[in-house]
Design a protein around this motif. Structure first.
Motif, mmCIF file in Angstrom:
data_model
loop_
_atom_site.group_PDB
_atom_site.id
_atom_site.type_symbol
_atom_site.label_atom_id
_atom_site.label_comp_id
_atom_site.label_asym_id
_atom_site.label_seq_id
_atom_site.Cartn_x
_atom_site.Cartn_y
_atom_site.Cartn_z
ATOM 1 N N VAL A 58 0.853 -1.190 0.000
ATOM 2 C CA VAL A 58 0.000 0.000 0.000
ATOM 3 C C VAL A 58 0.885 1.236 0.000
ATOM 4 C CG1 VAL A 58 -1.750 1.211 1.351
ATOM 5 C CG2 VAL A 58 -1.758 -1.269 1.288
ATOM 6 N N ALA A 59 0.479 2.253 -0.744
ATOM 7 C CA ALA A 59 1.284 3.469 -0.884
ATOM 8 C C ALA A 59 1.463 4.178 0.451
ATOM 9 C CB ALA A 59 0.615 4.406 -1.879
ATOM 10 N N ASP A 60 2.674 4.685 0.655
ATOM 11 C CA ASP A 60 2.971 5.458 1.863
ATOM 12 C C ASP A 60 2.927 6.940 1.494
ATOM 13 O OD1 ASP A 60 3.761 6.361 4.280
ATOM 14 O OD2 ASP A 60 5.717 5.371 4.296
ATOM 15 N N ALA A 61 1.845 7.604 1.861
ATOM 16 C CA ALA A 61 1.653 8.992 1.428
ATOM 17 C C ALA A 61 2.510 9.949 2.244
ATOM 18 C CB ALA A 61 0.184 9.374 1.550
ATOM 19 N N SER A 62 3.195 10.830 1.546
ATOM 20 C CA SER A 62 4.011 11.846 2.212
ATOM 21 C C SER A 62 3.224 13.155 2.276
ATOM 22 C CB SER A 62 5.286 12.067 1.416
ATOM 23 O OG SER A 62 4.929 12.622 0.156
ATOM 24 N N GLU A 63 3.871 14.157 2.831
ATOM 25 C CA GLU A 63 3.260 15.478 2.911
ATOM 26 C C GLU A 63 2.810 15.974 1.530
ATOM 27 O OE1 GLU A 63 5.072 19.379 4.868
ATOM 28 O OE2 GLU A 63 5.640 17.548 5.933
ATOM 29 N N LYS A 64 3.650 15.704 0.516
ATOM 30 C CA LYS A 64 3.317 16.163 -0.844
ATOM 31 C C LYS A 64 2.067 15.469 -1.368
ATOM 32 C CE LYS A 64 7.971 17.373 -2.306
ATOM 33 N NZ LYS A 64 9.201 16.751 -2.799
ATOM 34 N N ASP A 65 1.945 14.189 -1.090
ATOM 35 C CA ASP A 65 0.755 13.461 -1.544
ATOM 36 C C ASP A 65 -0.491 13.981 -0.836
ATOM 37 O OD1 ASP A 65 2.249 11.581 -3.186
ATOM 38 O OD2 ASP A 65 2.933 10.709 -1.303
ATOM 39 N N VAL A 66 -0.345 14.242 0.470
ATOM 40 C CA VAL A 66 -1.477 14.779 1.227
ATOM 41 C C VAL A 66 -1.875 16.128 0.658
ATOM 42 C CG1 VAL A 66 -2.170 15.710 3.475
ATOM 43 C CG2 VAL A 66 -1.008 13.487 3.351
ATOM 44 N N ASP A 67 -0.878 16.932 0.293
ATOM 45 C CA ASP A 67 -1.156 18.238 -0.295
ATOM 46 C C ASP A 67 -1.966 18.083 -1.586
ATOM 47 O OD1 ASP A 67 -0.848 21.115 -0.393
ATOM 48 O OD2 ASP A 67 0.474 20.748 -2.113
ATOM 49 N N LEU A 68 -1.569 17.129 -2.406
ATOM 50 C CA LEU A 68 -2.322 16.866 -3.645
ATOM 51 C C LEU A 68 -3.762 16.485 -3.329
ATOM 52 C CD1 LEU A 68 -0.188 14.696 -6.115
ATOM 53 C CD2 LEU A 68 -0.988 17.050 -6.404
ATOM 54 N N ALA A 69 -3.919 15.646 -2.320
ATOM 55 C CA ALA A 69 -5.255 15.182 -1.958
ATOM 56 C C ALA A 69 -6.118 16.341 -1.444
ATOM 57 C CB ALA A 69 -5.165 14.081 -0.897
ATOM 58 N N VAL A 70 -5.500 17.214 -0.636
ATOM 59 C CA VAL A 70 -6.260 18.365 -0.119
ATOM 60 C C VAL A 70 -6.640 19.286 -1.277
ATOM 61 C CG1 VAL A 70 -6.152 20.419 1.359
ATOM 62 C CG2 VAL A 70 -5.229 18.233 2.183
ATOM 63 N N LYS A 71 -5.713 19.470 -2.213
ATOM 64 C CA LYS A 71 -6.010 20.327 -3.377
ATOM 65 C C LYS A 71 -7.162 19.734 -4.192
ATOM 66 C CE LYS A 71 -1.839 22.957 -4.144
ATOM 67 N NZ LYS A 71 -0.492 22.469 -3.806
#
Lengths: 484, 290
Positions: A58-71
């Motif tokens: 399963v993917a390990d989401a970083s701060e950048k991924d979370v930022d994409l998700a929030v956007k």
């Protein structure tokens, strides 16, 4: 005394088939309606706690991924919140129906990934998850009736962090009210149990939800912290430990993020001498051994009126001898696998503490499988208020038994805890029930029952068990902005 | 010979008594010729003990009784109008604004007196669960509420915070406006004359900067309500309240002092939702579940 009844037949194995489930070997992040690889390229594995075998990575989401998700959630917010409320509701109705259609697959995956008995995931977790979406679907276009003389609007982007004990059900508790109220969501399932949330993402795709309305990011504490600290999140809903809950309250202090916390518990379950003892014993068993005791509202402190102590403990011991511990996928299993190695270590540590404190420990004589994480149902008697196993949340199948003589004594003892999530009372006298239920400081009181849940019934704690409610008309408040 | 005027000693109000601050300190609010108690952390802790002791029996009063006591507060205030107006003038109000504030405050006590035996019906529910259980939710007071009054309005702001908290069965420790503390002590005298049991409401005067973090970090305070617009103070209160997950309610002054200061939602904000389940035996069905 507390030995297995010789006339009892052993159960033949009755494992649920895993043939019909569809799982990928690797799961990416569900962001903006698409499956996206994590920026770091990192994945972690999720295992079956009953066999220790890997199920998927399963993917390990970083701060950048979370930022994409929030956007993505922010981008979707305008369209979703301005959709006619009735249409919003229809998406949720559709989602509820799809979960019902796929109930068997979801139940099996839930038991595989988390270790809970298939009887529970099949009969409780999955049907309740569908019911939560169905209930909240109907609220979408009726919110004005919930808050008379008050105008309401959605908050925006909700960040939701859920635990590993009821993975799909907690996702439903969080998503259903958030979406019904017009918010968009970034949801993080727990790192040991991400699979049903990822299956839910597939179902959300199938239901045709607009892109970005629900985003699911996987990872551990760091991923959760990135959601909590993201400046463009308007709401944080967290279910988990009291310790992390306090960190989140501090972390969000400087922001306008609306916060609800559903945290730990150490529920008192109180048996009076005039109770229907057999029913009470069954309720105590359900109260503490349901879901291996991985339940924030578990009845982990048993208070027995002195005159029935022998009867109750004898029956309890006999009853746990007959609990079936083992393969979570077996339809006869009562107690499945402990969710993770780490949690098993925590529980074992508390068993040692209990013994070191001089308490009498009783465990079922059952055998447990060699592979996997297991804890036999355990009872400590002779416990006192000062014992650590009485004060601290163990989150496992461990019951601490104390005695009492009078109502005022037991009320004082029951309330003497920083927690206040739930409590139970067993007596056949109605006026005594109401006396107790009004004096116990907890958000949910079960009288002559325990561990019951329903989407129409608000759930949540007093004191350090958190704040805010989930479910019912009262749960809507957590996802709305009030213009007053 | 001209008669010598009797000056009033302004003390604090804890557990139904009017002690001086244990610290023995005082301050002089700007432009006011009075020595006001500069309360300490110890005073606050004493007040919390008094509030905790008084809370459950206050919550146990019938709603009708609480309603009558709140109405009694309005009655006694009406009789003391002149004193409140005089104090507001001393604190810099104009005659007109002082009269308006006293009128609004008395009316507000009447307004909340009326809610005592009604808000429960508004916010309670019987929940139609799918299993065979009777399930209902009702409000219960959070417990001990620490209240930090509006700085700009010494009477209406303070009264609103206290009325909403005690209408809902909580007990209160309130910090009066630092620059305008006089009305708070006179209000305490009114409460003391109105059958509000000792300890249900407690007043401190003093410096917010000294006391706020004690208000927010005390482990036996369940909720904290702040009326004001100082975002730095709100941040500090939120951060330091996490140790026992205190419920924080921050209201802008405009909200509390204006029309929207009259709302049952201000009562429910200081209440918890408790849900109770009990099995229902199904007649003719297979029997009751537990």
């Amino acid at each position: 005394m507390a030995t297995k009844n010789k006339n009892t037949f052993e159960f033949a194995p009755a494992p649920e088939s895993t043939g019909h489930i569809q799982l990928r070997d690797q799961y990416d992040l569900f962001i903006g309606g698409k499956w996206i690889k994590p920026k770091s390229g990192k994945y972690f594995k999720t295992i079956n706690p009953a066999t220790e075998k890997q199920i998927a990575t399963v993917a390990d989401a970083s701060e950048k991924d979370v930022d994409l998700a929030v956007k993505a959630a922010r981008k979707a917010f305008k369209g979703w919140s301005q959709l006619p409320a009735r249409e919003r509701g229809k998406y949720l109705f559709r989602l509820a129906r799809l979960i019902q259609e796929k109930a068997r697959e979801l139940a099996v995956i839930e038991s595989l990934d988390g270790g809970k008995p298939i009887r529970e995931s099949r009969d409780i977790d999955i049907p309740l998850a569908a019911a939560h979406f169905f209930y909240h679907a109907g609220w979408a276009d009726k919110l004005d009736y919930a808050f008379p003389n008050r105008s309401v609007e959605p908050l925006g982007v909700a960040g939701q962090i859920i635990p590993w004990n009821f993975p799909l059900l907690m996702a439903a508790w969080k998503l259903a009210p958030a979406l019904a109220c017009g918010n968009t969501v970034v949801l993080k399932p727990a790192e040991t149990t991400p699979l049903t949330a990822l299956k839910l993402a597939e179902i959300i795709e199938e239901a045709g939800f607009p892109e970005g309305v629900v985003n699911i990011v996987t990872g551990a504490g760091k991923t959760g912290a990135a959601i909590v600290n993201h400046p463009d999140v308007n709401k944080i809903a967290f279910t988990g430990s009291t310790e992390v809950g306090k960190l989140i309250q501090r972390a969000t202090a400087a922001s306008d993020k609306k916060l609800t916390l559903e945290l730990g518990g150490k529920a008192a379950n109180i048996i009076f001498e005039d109770a229907a003892i057999n029913q009470a014993v069954e309720g105590v068993i359900n109260g503490i051994y349901f879901n291996q005791g991985h339940v924030c509202c578990a009845g982990s402190r048993l208070f027995v009126q002195e005159s029935v102590f022998d009867e109750v403990t004898t029956k309890l011991k006999a009853r746990i001898e007959n609990l079936v511990v083992g393969d979570p996928l077996d339809k006869n299993t009562d107690i499945g696998a402990i969710n993770s190695k780490g949690q098993l270590e925590t529980i074992n540590k508390y068993l040692e503490i209990g013994k070191d404190e001089g308490l009498e420990m009783f465990q079922s004589s059952c055998a447990v499988p060699k592979k996997g994480f297991w804890c036999k149902p355990t009872i400590f008697t002779g416990a006192a208020q000062s014992n650590r196993i009485v004060q601290e949340e163990i989150f496992g199948p461990v019951l601490a038994v104390q005695t009492f003589r009078t109502i005022s004594e037991v009320v004082q003892k029951a309330n003497n805890t920083p927690y206040g999530l739930s409590a139970g009372v067993w007596t056949d006298k109605g006026s005594k029930i109401f006396n107790l239920t009004s004096q116990l400081r907890a958000g949910v009181i079960w009288a002559n029952t325990f561990n019951k849940f329903d989407p129409t019934s608000p759930f949540g704690g007093y004191k350090e068990s958190g704040f805010g409610r989930e479910g019912g008309i009262h749960g809507l408040e957590a996802y709305l902005k009030f213009n007053d | 010979m001209a008669r010598l005027e009797i000056k009033k000693t302004y003390k604090i109000y804890i557990g139904g008594k009017f002690p001086r601050t244990e610290s023995g300190r005082f301050y002089n609010p700007k432009g006011i010729d009075v020595n006001v108690c500069l309360s300490s952390r110890k005073d606050f802790r004493n007040a919390v003990v008094a509030a905790r002791a008084a809370q459950s029996s206050w919550a146990g009063r019938s709603a009708y009784n609480r309603s009558q006591i709140l109405y009694r507060i309005a009655e006694i205030m009406e009789g003391r109008r002149a004193q409140f107006i005089e104090e507001l003038l001393q604190q810099g109000s104009t005659k007109k604004s002082a009269e308006d504030e006293v009128n609004a405050t008395i009316d507000r006590w009447v307004y909340y007196a009326g809610w005592c035996d009604k808000y429960q019906q508004l916010f309670s529910s019987v929940n139609p669960v799918a299993s065979s259980h009777f399930n209902f939710s009702q409000l219960e007071p959070m417990g001990v509420v620490a209240a930090i009054a509006s700085e700009s309005s010494s009477l209406l702001g303070l009264s609103t915070l206290i009325a909403t908290a005690i209408a809902g069965g909580n007990s209160v420790v309130a910090l009066a406006s630092e620059s305008k503390p006089l009305c708070s002590i006179t209000l305490a005298e009114v409460l003391n004359d109105s059958d509000v049991p000792g300890g249900v409401v407690n007043f401190l005067t003093g410096k917010a900067d000294e006391l706020l973090s004690h208000f927010s970090s005390h482990m036996d305070v369940n909720a904290l309500v702040y009326c004001g617009n100082d975002s730095k103070k709100i941040l500090k209160l939120k951060e330091t309240s996490a140790d026992n997950l205190k419920r924080i309610r921050a209201y802008a002054e405009e909200r509390i002092l204006g029309e929207k200061g009259e709302s049952p939602y201000l009562i429910s904000d200081l209440n918890e939702v408790k849900t109770t389940w009990h099995p229902v035996e199904k007649i003719g069905a297979a029997g009751s579940s537990y």
